[in-house]
Design an enzyme around this catalytic site. Structure first.
Site, PDB file in Angstrom:
ATOM      1  N   ASP A  34       1.063  -6.614  -4.552  1.00 35.80           N
ATOM      2  CA  ASP A  34       0.240  -6.540  -3.347  1.00 35.80           C
ATOM      3  C   ASP A  34       0.746  -7.729  -2.545  1.00 35.80           C
ATOM      4  O   ASP A  34       0.905  -8.823  -3.099  1.00 35.80           O
ATOM      5  CB  ASP A  34      -1.244  -6.740  -3.711  1.00 35.80           C
ATOM      6  CG  ASP A  34      -2.129  -6.636  -2.484  1.00 35.80           C
ATOM      7  OD1 ASP A  34      -1.882  -7.386  -1.509  1.00 35.80           O
ATOM      8  OD2 ASP A  34      -3.054  -5.811  -2.469  1.00 35.80           O
ATOM      9  N   SER A  35       1.019  -7.580  -1.279  1.00 34.89           N
ATOM     10  CA  SER A  35       1.717  -8.645  -0.570  1.00 34.89           C
ATOM     11  C   SER A  35       0.905  -9.931  -0.473  1.00 34.89           C
ATOM     12  O   SER A  35       1.441 -10.976  -0.129  1.00 34.89           O
ATOM     13  CB  SER A  35       2.159  -8.184   0.815  1.00 34.89           C
ATOM     14  OG  SER A  35       1.070  -8.131   1.693  1.00 34.89           O
ATOM     15  N   SER A  36      -0.394  -9.859  -0.818  1.00 31.60           N
ATOM     16  CA  SER A  36      -1.202 -11.089  -0.843  1.00 31.60           C
ATOM     17  C   SER A  36      -0.658 -12.057  -1.890  1.00 31.60           C
ATOM     18  O   SER A  36      -0.951 -13.253  -1.856  1.00 31.60           O
ATOM     19  CB  SER A  36      -2.654 -10.770  -1.190  1.00 31.60           C
ATOM     20  OG  SER A  36      -3.052  -9.626  -0.515  1.00 31.60           O
TER      21      SER A  36
ATOM     22  N   THR B  26       1.609  -4.831   3.968  1.00 28.17           N
ATOM     23  CA  THR B  26       1.445  -5.227   5.379  1.00 28.17           C
ATOM     24  C   THR B  26       0.694  -6.550   5.544  1.00 28.17           C
ATOM     25  O   THR B  26       0.848  -7.221   6.553  1.00 28.17           O
ATOM     26  CB  THR B  26       0.683  -4.143   6.164  1.00 28.17           C
ATOM     27  OG1 THR B  26      -0.594  -3.982   5.550  1.00 28.17           O
ATOM     28  CG2 THR B  26       1.434  -2.837   6.175  1.00 28.17           C
ATOM     29  N   ASP B  27      -0.136  -6.902   4.543  1.00 24.88           N
ATOM     30  CA  ASP B  27      -1.008  -8.065   4.751  1.00 24.88           C
ATOM     31  C   ASP B  27      -0.223  -9.336   5.066  1.00 24.88           C
ATOM     32  O   ASP B  27      -0.645 -10.144   5.885  1.00 24.88           O
ATOM     33  CB  ASP B  27      -1.896  -8.293   3.513  1.00 24.88           C
ATOM     34  CG  ASP B  27      -3.003  -7.255   3.417  1.00 24.88           C
ATOM     35  OD1 ASP B  27      -3.224  -6.551   4.433  1.00 24.88           O
ATOM     36  OD2 ASP B  27      -3.625  -7.133   2.349  1.00 24.88           O
TER      37      ASP B  27
ATOM     38  N   THR C 252       0.806  -1.218   0.000  1.00 23.36           N
ATOM     39  CA  THR C 252       0.000   0.000   0.000  1.00 23.36           C
ATOM     40  C   THR C 252       0.842   1.272   0.000  1.00 23.36           C
ATOM     41  O   THR C 252       0.456   2.288  -0.586  1.00 23.36           O
ATOM     42  CB  THR C 252      -0.939  -0.001   1.233  1.00 23.36           C
ATOM     43  OG1 THR C 252      -1.828  -1.104   1.089  1.00 23.36           O
ATOM     44  CG2 THR C 252      -1.734   1.276   1.365  1.00 23.36           C
TER      45      THR C 252
HETATM   46  N1  ASN Z   1      -2.881  -5.191   0.497  1.00 20.84           N
HETATM   47  C1  ASN Z   1      -1.766  -4.408   0.938  1.00 20.84           C
HETATM   48  C2  ASN Z   1      -0.540  -5.286   0.857  1.00 20.84           C
HETATM   49  O1  ASN Z   1      -0.354  -6.094   1.726  1.00 20.84           O
HETATM   50  C3  ASN Z   1      -2.001  -3.918   2.319  1.00 20.84           C
HETATM   51  C4  ASN Z   1      -0.969  -2.953   2.844  1.00 20.84           C
HETATM   52  O2  ASN Z   1       0.156  -2.908   2.430  1.00 20.84           O
HETATM   53  N2  ASN Z   1      -1.373  -2.138   3.789  1.00 20.84           N
HETATM   54  O3  ASN Z   1       0.174  -5.217  -0.102  1.00 20.84           O
END
Ligand code: ASN
Length: 559
Positions: free
Chosen positions: A84-86, A116-117, A19
């Site tokens: 996106d870290s997912s 962050t995910d 993000t």
């Molecule tokens: N979906 C985002 C990620 O993990 C969430 C984030 O970074 N806050 O890439």
């Protein structure tokens, strides 16, 4: 802990996505490229004047001077594609580790900008992939993109850069909302608030406020003298199974099918699960066919114990206690340990119960008395070895023999190895002229004796009482140690051999077979005479004729 005398510190910032750099596209956030361009526009991330004067390369920016007048330069390595870290997997985390390895010598520290995910998975995984770390690696990211007016990205990234640029914290960490955590202790607990992470079972390594508070005693020690290792052979066939009330044996069986090789099982409370016999049967069958299962609690805080029958049932079928590990850390550890092709299944299971990267708190009953584990010595060691100053060098040199002798006396292999790792010399003697080898031989500690010899400690040396390690092993009747010392060339000195005839007769007279064998093994002639002209054998016979018992001493000829 901070290295002194280096006014310019260079960092590598690896931007993987998340993000922090996202842009809105058709109403949704997608990873955004050119983070560097955005950072260049922000004065807190770019001292334009310095960059211009020093003609920094295109991919490198300078932070404004720190309060301590330190200059931190950071080079941004932007991934393509960004994630996106997912979508991150072990493959991407290994790629990050390899990029760190490739650039290891050029940079003072590393910052990984990540979504962050799955950041807790990433930091846990990287803590195992990167072995023998001596530099700081910090993951950070944001809940809100850095381009927006009100966001947490600027603070997090600046904090991560400042921590990595100012301190040597030789482990994988995660920086978020002014707290620096151990990477394999965190979990994401909030999807929106800026305080997105917590470290439920370990306090933060550092807290940043008006001052920076560092919890020095919590930090891992650097593996001095060892090269960085990237363990890329991580086992992919590992998974997490969350138990819930009413889960059936059939469902558990389905989850445990090949290719699954290892499972983190999230259980209730202190590690309890249903005692339903069919379900336990499925788990037992799986562990019997080689599946490795770690028991971690659902609870955010606390540890797996064996307080309840429902918990005991699980440990009784070969399930390993995960202590207070997060599921993220347990999954990463499982992936690392199962990937160790050099180990047998039994050794892998044993390794899983150990604390490898500070990921768990060992259970009190498993804590061995080890100088290395004691906070006191950790503190001393980190102060002595991680700082560089001539004064500390002198203190270190005078304390190391005492520490090493104390460790050798207890057979504390871990501390001896730690001293070597930290650059200490194990051959120095203490104030009594005793070397660690004297102490290990006296205690009969085979492992410690082997470790000392392997590290080049001289096998023949004499302490203030003119005793050698070999004499100490003989006096302690430690036959395996005597053998190892002899094989390494140990010899008793003429002084040590003086009066042995009398000593042997004394042992013979008291029927001390082990004592006689120890001397014989050390190379002493058992047929020499004592002060009254008798040999030990004559003493034995005289006793056998006159007194009952002691036929064993006559069997010495077998040795
Ligand atoms: N979906 C985002 C990620 O993990 C969430 C984030 O970074 N806050 O890439």
């Amino acid at each position: 802990m901070a290295r002194t005398g280096e006014p310019v510190r260079r960092l590598l910032a690896i931007y993987t996505g998340g993000t922090i750099g996202m842009r809105s596209q058709k109403g949704v956030l997608v990873p955004g490229s050119n983070l560097l361009t955005a950072l260049r526009k922000l004065p807190m991330f770019n001292d334009e004047e310095y960059s211009r004067e020093h003609q920094l390369p295109e991919d490198t920016l300078a932070l404004p001077l720190t309060n301590e007048n330190q200059r931190i330069l950071y080079t941004v390595l932007e991934y393509d594609p960004l994630f996106d870290s997912s979508d991150m997997t072990i493959n991407e985390w290994i790629k990050i580790a390899k990029d760190i390895e490739r650039n290891y010598e050029q940079y003072f520290g590393f910052v990984i900008i990540h979504g962050t995910d799955t950041m807790a998975f990433a930091s846990s995984m990287l803590s195992f992939v990167l072995g023998n770390l001596q530099k700081t690696v910090i993951l950070t990211g944001a809940q809100v993109p850095i381009h927006t007016l009100w966001n947490d990205g600027r603070e997090n990234l600046l904090g991560g850069l400042l921590m990595a640029g100012q301190y040597v914290i030789p482990e994988v960490c995660l920086f978020f909302q002014n707290q620096l955590y151990r990477g394999n202790r965190v979990t994401k607990v909030d999807s929106q608030r800026f305080a997105a992470f917590c470290s439920p079972n370990l306090p933060p390594l550092a807290i940043v406020g008006a001052d920076i508070t560092i919890n020095l005693e919590l930090m891992l020690k650097a593996s001095v003298n060892k090269q960085l290792e990237v363990h890329s052979n991580m086992e992919r066939n590992v998974g997490v199974l969350r138990l819930y009330p009413g889960i059936t044996a059939v469902m558990v069986r389905a989850f445990l099918q090949p290719p699954m090789k290892g499972v983190v099982m999230e259980t209730f409370g202190t590690g309890n699960g249903p005692t339903n016999p069919e379900l336990l049967w499925e788990l037992k069958k799986a562990t019997e066919r080689g599946m490795v299962i770690i028991n971690c609690t659902h609870c955010l805080q606390g540890s797996v114990t064996s307080d309840y029958a429902a918990g005991m049932a699980l440990s009784g079928i070969g399930i390993i206690s995960g202590s207070d590990m997060t599921s993220e850390a347990a999954l990463a550890k499982l992936s690392y340990v199962l990937g160790r092709d050099d180990l047998s299944l039994e050794d892998k299971k044993k390794l899983l119960t150990k604390n490898l990267r500070g990921e768990m708190t060992p259970l009190p009953k498993d804590v061995q008395v080890s100088l290395r584990d004691s906070k006191f010595v950790q503190l001393i060691a980190s102060l002595l070895y991680l700082n560089c100053s001539q004064d500390l060098d002198a203190v270190r040199d005078s304390l190391t023999p005492t520490l090493a002798c104390a460790a050798a006396r207890m057979g504390d292999l871990e501390t001896l190895e730690a001293i070597v790792e930290l650059g200490g010399d194990l051959s120095e003697s203490d104030f009594d002229g005793r070397t660690p080898l004297h102490m290990a031989a006296r205690g009969g500690h085979v492992g410690a004796v082997q470790c000392l010899l392997k590290n080049g400690v001289k096998v023949n040396s004499w302490d203030g009482d003119r005793s050698s390690p070999l004499l100490m092993a003989v006096k302690g009747r430690h036959r395996d140690v005597i053998q190892i010392l002899k094989d390494a060339g140990a010899q008793l000195s003429p002084q040590e051999l003086q009066g042995t005839g009398t000593e042997l007769c004394r042992l013979a007279a008291s029927g001390d077979r082990d004592g006689l064998i120890a001397w014989q093994q050390a190379g002493v002639d058992l047929f020499q005479k004592g002060y009254d002209g008798q040999t030990p054998l004559q003493v034995v016979f005289a006793r056998q004729m006159g007194l009952s018992g002691l036929p064993e001493a006559t069997q010495l000829g077998n040795y």
